[in-house]
Design a protein around this motif. Structure first.
Motif, PDB file in Angstrom:
ATOM      1  N   LEU A 190      -1.984   7.876 -31.779  1.00 25.40           N
ATOM      2  CA  LEU A 190      -2.634   6.957 -30.841  1.00 25.40           C
ATOM      3  C   LEU A 190      -1.825   6.835 -29.550  1.00 25.40           C
ATOM      4  O   LEU A 190      -2.379   6.813 -28.452  1.00 25.40           O
ATOM      5  CB  LEU A 190      -2.826   5.583 -31.486  1.00 25.40           C
ATOM      6  N   LYS A 191      -0.493   6.757 -29.675  1.00 27.51           N
ATOM      7  CA  LYS A 191       0.372   6.693 -28.493  1.00 27.51           C
ATOM      8  C   LYS A 191       0.257   7.984 -27.680  1.00 27.51           C
ATOM      9  O   LYS A 191       0.155   7.947 -26.448  1.00 27.51           O
ATOM     10  CB  LYS A 191       1.829   6.478 -28.897  1.00 27.51           C
ATOM     11  N   LYS A 192       0.284   9.127 -28.371  1.00 29.44           N
ATOM     12  CA  LYS A 192       0.214  10.423 -27.707  1.00 29.44           C
ATOM     13  C   LYS A 192      -1.085  10.558 -26.913  1.00 29.44           C
ATOM     14  O   LYS A 192      -1.091  11.105 -25.811  1.00 29.44           O
ATOM     15  CB  LYS A 192       0.329  11.540 -28.750  1.00 29.44           C
ATOM     16  N   ARG A 193      -2.174  10.025 -27.446  1.00 26.93           N
ATOM     17  CA  ARG A 193      -3.475  10.106 -26.767  1.00 26.93           C
ATOM     18  C   ARG A 193      -3.657   9.004 -25.727  1.00 26.93           C
ATOM     19  O   ARG A 193      -4.681   8.938 -25.069  1.00 26.93           O
ATOM     20  CB  ARG A 193      -4.597  10.032 -27.793  1.00 26.93           C
ATOM     21  N   GLY A 194      -2.676   8.115 -25.604  1.00 29.53           N
ATOM     22  CA  GLY A 194      -2.760   7.057 -24.613  1.00 29.53           C
ATOM     23  C   GLY A 194      -3.672   5.910 -25.016  1.00 29.53           C
ATOM     24  O   GLY A 194      -4.072   5.109 -24.182  1.00 29.53           O
ATOM     25  N   LEU A 195      -3.998   5.800 -26.288  1.00 24.68           N
ATOM     26  CA  LEU A 195      -4.884   4.747 -26.773  1.00 24.68           C
ATOM     27  C   LEU A 195      -4.127   3.467 -27.085  1.00 24.68           C
ATOM     28  O   LEU A 195      -4.717   2.395 -27.170  1.00 24.68           O
ATOM     29  CB  LEU A 195      -5.649   5.220 -28.010  1.00 24.68           C
ATOM     30  N   VAL A 196      -2.799   3.584 -27.283  1.00 19.58           N
ATOM     31  CA  VAL A 196      -1.930   2.442 -27.566  1.00 19.58           C
ATOM     32  C   VAL A 196      -0.676   2.618 -26.730  1.00 19.58           C
ATOM     33  O   VAL A 196      -0.157   3.725 -26.607  1.00 19.58           O
ATOM     34  CB  VAL A 196      -1.566   2.395 -29.074  1.00 19.58           C
ATOM     35  N   LEU A 217       2.837  -3.818 -29.418  1.00 14.79           N
ATOM     36  CA  LEU A 217       1.894  -2.738 -29.155  1.00 14.79           C
ATOM     37  C   LEU A 217       0.623  -3.313 -28.549  1.00 14.79           C
ATOM     38  O   LEU A 217       0.239  -4.437 -28.842  1.00 14.79           O
ATOM     39  CB  LEU A 217       1.566  -1.987 -30.444  1.00 14.79           C
ATOM     40  N   GLU A 218      -0.039  -2.512 -27.712  1.00 18.49           N
ATOM     41  CA  GLU A 218      -1.216  -2.995 -27.010  1.00 18.49           C
ATOM     42  C   GLU A 218      -2.276  -1.895 -26.981  1.00 18.49           C
ATOM     43  O   GLU A 218      -1.977  -0.750 -26.661  1.00 18.49           O
ATOM     44  CB  GLU A 218      -0.779  -3.367 -25.596  1.00 18.49           C
ATOM     45  N   ASN A 219      -3.507  -2.261 -27.311  1.00 21.85           N
ATOM     46  CA  ASN A 219      -4.629  -1.343 -27.222  1.00 21.85           C
ATOM     47  C   ASN A 219      -4.936  -1.146 -25.749  1.00 21.85           C
ATOM     48  O   ASN A 219      -5.115  -2.107 -25.027  1.00 21.85           O
ATOM     49  CB  ASN A 219      -5.832  -1.944 -27.960  1.00 21.85           C
TER      50      ASN A 219
END
Length: 102
Positions: free
Chosen positions: A67-73, A81-83
């Motif tokens: 999710l971090k890698k895709r920029g979603l979090v 952490l933030e959506n």
């Protein structure tokens, strides 16, 4: 077909008799809570061995990194952490994702 449950969060996590137990909840609909967090309603209890918990933790960690890698979090300066998606953008994607996140 596998049974599916929607949850809003996890509460009441404990180790009892050598097993990890987690209660899941959904938010209830109550018009009297306007402007406040709605009441929590027990949805499901998950009971698993410590080994199963560790395997699930590893899977969740892999998912978080994806999710971090895709920029979603994103991770804020305070460590929270933030959506990064607005509610409109959270519609299901047409893109198929492998269970192995590859």
């Amino acid at each position: 077909m596998a049974e599916q449950h929607f949850i809003d969060g996890i509460e009441n996590v404990a180790i009892i008799a050598g097993n990890v137990r987690m209660d899941f909840y959904t938010f209830g609909v109550d018009p009297d809570t306007s402007g406040k967090e709605p009441p929590r309603e027990h949805n499901l209890r998950l009971v698993m061995s410590p080994d199963a918990f560790l395997r699930s933790w590893q899977t969740h960690t892999q998912l978080l990194e994806e999710l971090k890698k895709r920029g979603l979090v994103t991770q804020r300066g305070d460590g929270e952490l933030e959506n990064t998606l607005s509610s409109q953008e959270q519609e299901p994607s047409q893109e198929a994702v492998s269970p192995s996140f590859s």
